[in-house]
Write an enzyme that holds these catalytic residues in place. Structure first.
Site, mmCIF file in Angstrom:
data_model
loop_
_atom_site.group_PDB
_atom_site.id
_atom_site.type_symbol
_atom_site.label_atom_id
_atom_site.label_comp_id
_atom_site.label_asym_id
_atom_site.label_seq_id
_atom_site.Cartn_x
_atom_site.Cartn_y
_atom_site.Cartn_z
ATOM 1 C CG ASP A 162 -0.048 -0.091 2.477
ATOM 2 O OD1 ASP A 162 1.014 0.449 2.623
ATOM 3 O OD2 ASP A 162 -0.750 -1.007 3.341
ATOM 4 C CG ASP A 165 1.978 -15.997 -7.722
ATOM 5 O OD1 ASP A 165 1.767 -14.944 -7.122
ATOM 6 O OD2 ASP A 165 2.628 -16.365 -8.926
ATOM 7 C CD GLU A 205 0.614 -6.103 1.590
ATOM 8 O OE1 GLU A 205 0.676 -4.776 1.764
ATOM 9 O OE2 GLU A 205 -0.259 -6.711 2.630
ATOM 10 C CG HIS A 217 -1.511 -7.365 -2.158
ATOM 11 N ND1 HIS A 217 -2.882 -7.517 -2.164
ATOM 12 C CD2 HIS A 217 -1.492 -6.314 -1.031
ATOM 13 C CE1 HIS A 217 -3.614 -6.909 -1.620
ATOM 14 N NE2 HIS A 217 -2.769 -5.840 -0.739
#
Length: 590
Positions: free
Chosen positions: A139, A530, A539, A482
């Protein structure tokens, strides 16, 4: 006249009383009789034999010289190539690149991640400048708590293994990675003051409830470069654990940069201010969400206090961390389920190994010996718990130790344990200690390094999936990481908050390879999905990659380069153990 004897080889050996031919030749060449000139008949002319031999010899020598020169000019020079780097060194280069991909702010020209650019240049403004630092994971939130732990771990690895970093050409790079983090941390509080009352703990928000329709760093899937929504700053005025961890990061980094006295001094001052804040305004850090909340601050007191002592040499900090009540309240001697597990939340295992170093190398004696010996004993027990011989932690069928007891995202804990085990074995080797005891059983130091290798090798591909969990390494690695920046192409298209979801949800591989990122890892059955939307598998995080880098450099195969025994003690003054107090006079019982 002659006589005969037996030769050692079984034949006869004739010994002449007359002068042998060699002696005769020597006498003739050095006698007084005049030599008779000899000639060579070449058919048409007669030449002196000596002149003829000299001419032939000269021609032959000249021919040989010309031939040698010709060969030298025609045959390419073959330089000896350095030995092929081991896998730990190869991955180390990439693992450090991950931090370049996580940078926020205005990027330097040396930032060699082509798909990244300047981002979030208004963070904290207009009230303060909070531009810079690192995004935590996939993020765009900047969390001081795990970011500080990552900087502390990287700094620790440089202090211990600077020689290895330099040998593989990564010392300047890792120091640059650390400084990018410490420069940012110094912005998050008044680092020039002696006393502070608040810290900027976080930039960005992470509301995942689905109720908040306002764009934020979790409900939007866009590149950091395209963020145009407000990024609020979260502050705290009572967060001892966060402040102590930030102090640890700055203190450890001050040792890394002791060749830059001005910057090192600035870091020490900031660390001192933060640690004072952590002690003056007691309170447990709560991020206000479910991410990175602390389970307690006393472990950070021990961890941060240890680093403050190494950075300053001020015995006040050593007195604190060797106070029995502080160690006991921190849980240093409690064998709970997370005992021996070093993480962004629990620093006890790291603190105990760090303080064991003081006893192993300096032996400060009274009044510190009792607690330092206790920490040393606990470090031994922690190392025992990592070995398969004991049952403190389960292992998957493939051999991965389950330090988080089967919960998701196991690898960040594994790499920290691999680092501690390798480092502790190097401590023992450096002090000429062949091993340690686990109860009645004696284990050699190589046992710890073998444990670390099996765990890192698992991560690099020696697992039931035959998959490397380091992006870009090996023939098979996660392709759907991710990560917002890696999953969206750099195509000059600015996607709005929800428009980028098509890149999150596509089954296609990421268009950008985030080299060196260690993903969260497999489940307790060695399974791995995956899938980009399942962050429990795919992540990466700052804290995880910092532990990976530390473990890799510790294991890297640079020959004849061990730990740096002395740099960590640069600020520690000479220690003169005091005499313990005399026992109370004996009195007979009434």
């Amino acid at each position: 006249m002659s006589m005969y004897d037996r030769d050692a080889w079984g034949g006869t050996l004739e010994i002449n009383t007359a002068t042998n031919e060699t002696q005769q030749s020597w006498l003739l060449s050095h006698g007084h009789s005049k030599k008779k000139k000899r000639y060579v008949n070449l058919g048409c002319i007669m030449v002196s034999r000596n002149l003829f031999l000299w001419t032939i010899s000269t021609i032959a020598i000249a021919t040989i010289i010309v031939a040698i020169i010709t060969l030298i000019l025609k045959i390419p020079l073959h330089h000896h190539k350095p030995p092929t780097p081991d896998n730990y060194t190869v991955v180390l280069h990439n693992a450090l690149m991950f931090f370049n991909a996580q940078r926020s702010g205005e990027l330097p020209k040396s930032n060699n991640v082509s798909w990244r650019g300047n981002s979030c240049l208004q963070d904290g403004k207009p009230d303060e400048d909070l531009v810079g630092g690192y995004y935590d994971a996939g993020d765009a939130v900047k969390f001081n708590f795990p970011q500080s732990f990552a900087i502390t771990m990287l700094s620790w690895s440089v202090i211990e293994y600077s020689g290895k970093y330099e040998a593989v050409g990564e010392l300047d790079h890792v120091k640059d990675v650390i400084k990018w983090g410490t420069d940012y941390l110094l912005k998050t509080f008044n680092s020039s003051a002696d006393t502070i009352s608040t810290i900027a703990a976080q930039v960005g928000t992470e509301d995942t409830s689905g109720k908040n329709k306002t764009p934020n760093d979790h409900n939007c899937w866009i590149r950091p470069e395209d963020i145009d929504y407000p990024r609020p700053v979260t502050t705290c005025s009572s967060c001892s654990d966060l402040a102590a961890e930030m102090a640890a990061a700055l203190a450890a980094a001050s040792i890394v940069f002791n060749d830059d006295r001005a910057y090192s001094k600035k870091l020490v001052h900031g660390a001192t201010t933060l640690f004072k804040f952590s002690r003056d305004q007691i309170g447990q850090y709560d991020s206000g969400s479910r991410f990175y909340n602390s389970s307690g601050y006393l472990d950070e007191f021990v961890w941060g206090g240890a680093w403050m002592y190494y950075a300053t040499g001020n015995s006040t900090y050593l007195n604190l961390v060797t106070t029995t009540s502080v160690a006991q309240d921190a849980g240093a001697f409690v064998r709970g389920p997370n005992y021996g597990v070093l993480s962004w939340d629990n620093k006890l295992a790291g603190a105990q190994v760090l303080l064991s170093r003081l006893r192993l190398f300096l032996s400060p004696g009274y009044p510190y010996e009792e607690l330092l010996r206790a920490y040393h004993q606990e470090s031994n027990i922690i190392m025992c718990s990592y070995l398969p011989f004991f049952k403190s932690f389960d292992r998957t069928r493939g051999g991965l130790i389950q330090l988080n007891h089967g919960r998701p995202q196991p690898l960040q804990y594994v790499v920290n344990a691999a680092f501690l085990a390798t480092l502790y074995s190097d401590y023992l080797d450096a002090t000429h200690t062949p091993g340690w005891y686990c109860g009645p059983n004696f284990f050699k130091t190589d046992t710890l390094r073998d444990f670390a290798k099996t765990q890192i090798n698992y991560i690099l591909g020696n697992n039931p999936q035959d998959m490397s969990y380091i992006v870009g390494f090996g023939n098979k690695y996660p392709k759907h990481v991710h990560h917002r920046g890696a999953s969206i192409p750099k195509n000059n298209v600015k996607y709005k908050c929800k428009e980028g979801l098509k890149w999150r949800d596509t089954p296609k591989s990421n268009p950008n390879t985030i080299f060196g990122a260690m993903v969260a890892g497999p489940d307790k059955n060695d399974g791995f999905q995956d899938v980009r939307t399942n962050y429990n598998y795919t992540e990466p995080t700052l804290a995880g990659n910092a532990g990976l880098v530390a473990a890799l450099v510790a294991l890297s195969g640079v020959q004849n380069i061990g730990i740096d025994k002395n740099t960590i003690f640069s600020a520690v003054p000479p220690m003169y153990p005091k005499s313990p107090p005399s026992p109370a006079p004996w009195k007979p019982k009434p």
